[in-house]
Design an enzyme around this catalytic site. Structure first.
Site, short mmCIF file in Angstrom:
data_model
loop_
_atom_site.label_atom_id
_atom_site.label_comp_id
_atom_site.label_asym_id
_atom_site.label_seq_id
_atom_site.Cartn_x
_atom_site.Cartn_y
_atom_site.Cartn_z
N HIS B 36 0.83 -1.21 0.00
CA HIS B 36 0.00 0.00 0.00
C HIS B 36 0.86 1.25 0.00
CE1 HIS B 36 -3.32 -2.69 0.89
NE2 HIS B 36 -4.15 -1.69 0.68
N LYS B 102 -10.34 -7.89 6.89
CA LYS B 102 -11.11 -8.12 8.11
C LYS B 102 -11.06 -6.91 9.01
CE LYS B 102 -7.53 -10.43 10.86
NZ LYS B 102 -7.36 -9.66 12.11
#
Lengths: 284, 192
Positions: B36, B102
């Site tokens: 990222h 999650k």
């Protein structure tokens, strides 16, 4: 010996112990049929079956390996430490562990599962004639949500008493929400200095039984009820079980300090023991 | 359970709602913290076509090398919230259609998801063995040397990956709903 330790790692990474499995099954039965919470338990239980059958790690985050070793006087601690490190390398190569040690300065993953302080090894001498090696694989997600409070803490209405301690634990679980794979197992350390308090909180995960001190036993039982009123549920999708167990213990403190530490493990609680008695190896 | 094939069409993404159970089939791309951070300010030219309109997966798998091929051994989701500082930028940059992870994400991601048409899917955490079974093929890997196995960018073909929509294009987040609900309970427990 090396092979026996690799087997301890394999067993810990791939098979949930029977008490954890039955706690998860009981939690499933407390949720509504066909709801999101129950379907999560169904996947958890199916995963446990497959992981065991195929010797695959239950979770890809095989965490930090924490070895807790009790040795008789005559055994060499250095020798054991070296074997444990070697076993972690071998288990990583065999894919029972993910290469999980990153050099904090360079950002480089060592690739073999071993780094400065990883695995964690604590060796204690005891006056028994056999050795015991405990292994816990503690995932990073649950480590991240651990919390420490210094009382009094006005923001959470926590004074320097056991009611204040309870408020710390409630706040920590509320803040964690579903981030660290609930239902959680919670360890609480009360008193001590900052390091001792958190160490004590994490040590609670080795204890199977309720606390023998009535005040702490009451605290554990009361917290279990209260935490489950938060309704966070498995994986944070809402449900009646957010926490499966609470274990707490205390240390003396300085007059100036009152620390409360809260440690978490995810539902995939992975801890096993190997006992070595006169050349005989027993896994538990 | 609704089954969808990737890439997701924009109208499909816009039809999904919080608490929908879905199964996704097709190509997904793993990305964790290093990926990222890197992708926000860099491009990997060969990876860009994979990322366009893609679904990315917050996951650091266990991978076995068999000959010249890779096999995914264990591949559950990791905590998504760590990627919050980068997520909105990546959604905009690559027009991502979905994120699998999650624990949910924050307001920045939710806003970008609404604007560009992106849904958040929660995978069950910790069930890495059965999740690895839905991975049928490793199509490519990028930054393996640089980032190491867990952080590398793995291009995976999955079949019927079972997921729960927990953030949708209407700005709803199941994570916020549960947090709000638990907040009133927390206040009662703490302050009586």
């Amino acid at each position: 010996m090396l092979g026996k330790i690799v087997e301890l790692i394999r067993l810990t990474a791939t098979e949930l112990s029977p008490d954890i499995l039955s706690a998860l099954k009981a939690a499933r039965s407390r949720e509504a049929s066909y709801g999101a919470a129950q379907s999560i338990y169904d996947r958890i239980l199916a995963n446990a079956d497959l992981a065991k059958e195929e010797s695959i790690p239950l979770c890809q985050d095989t965490g930090i390996p924490i070895f807790r070793v009790n040795l008789p006087e005559h055994e060499s601690a250095q020798n054991v430490h070296n074997i444990l490190k070697k076993a972690v390398k071998k288990a990583t190569k065999l894919n029972y562990l993910r290469p999980n040690a990153v050099d904090t300065l360079t950002g480089k993953n060592s690739g073999n599962g071993v780094g400065i302080g990883i695995p964690q090894v604590e060796i204690t001498r005891w006056n028994k004639d056999y050795s015991e090696i405990g292994l816990m694989l503690k995932g990073g997600g649950s480590e991240n949500v651990g919390a420490q409070f210094s009382l009094p803490d006005e923001d959470i209405n926590a004074n320097r008493d056991l009611d204040g301690v309870k408020n710390c634990v409630i706040e920590a679980v509320y803040q964690a929400q579903g981030k660290a794979c609930p239902p959680y197992f919670i360890g609480v350390g009360i008193g001590g200095d900052r390091a001792g308090s958190m160490k004590l909180a994490k040590e609670q995960f080795w204890r199977k039984l309720k606390h023998s001190h009535p005040q702490l036993r009451d605290l554990e039982e009361d917290l279990l009820v209260k935490l489950n009123q938060l309704g966070i549920g498995p994986m944070g999708v809402g449900g009646s079980t957010t926490v499966l167990s609470v274990k707490a213990d205390y240390l003396a403190r300085l007059p100036a300090s009152y620390f409360v530490s809260v440690a978490f493990t995810c539902w995939a609680f992975r801890a096993r023991f190997l006992t070595i008695r006169r050349g005989e190896y027993t896994y538990e | 359970m609704n089954e969808f094939t990737l890439p997701l069409a924009e109208e499909t993404v816009r039809s999904l709602r919080v608490e929908d159970h879905v199964a996704l089939s097709g190509t997904i791309i793993t990305a964790r913290d290093l990926a990222h951070k890197y992708l926000v300010s860099n491009d990997i030219p060969e990876l860009t076509p994979w990322l366009k309109d893609a679904v990315i997966y917050h996951c650091g798998p266990i991978v076995k090398k068999v000959g010249s091929k890779y096999q995914i051994i264990a591949a559950g989701p990791t905590t998504s919230m760590r990627e919050e500082p980068y997520m909105a930028d990546l959604i905009r940059k690559y027009r991502l259609k979905g994120i699998i992870g999650k624990g949910g994400m924050g307001a920045g991601t939710l806003k970008a998801a609404q604007k560009y048409g992106c849904a958040y899917f929660q995978a069950t955490g910790g069930v890495a063995a059965i999740t690895a079974q839905v991975v049928r093929e490793v199509k490519a890997v990028y930054m393996l040397e640089e980032f190491g196995v867990p952080e590398a960018i793995w291009v995976l073909r999955v079949e019927k990956f079972p997921l729960l929509v927990t953030m949708d294009v209407c700005g709803q987040s199941l994570h916020h709903i549960i947090k709000k609900r638990s907040e009133s309970k927390r206040n009662k427990l703490l302050f009586g």
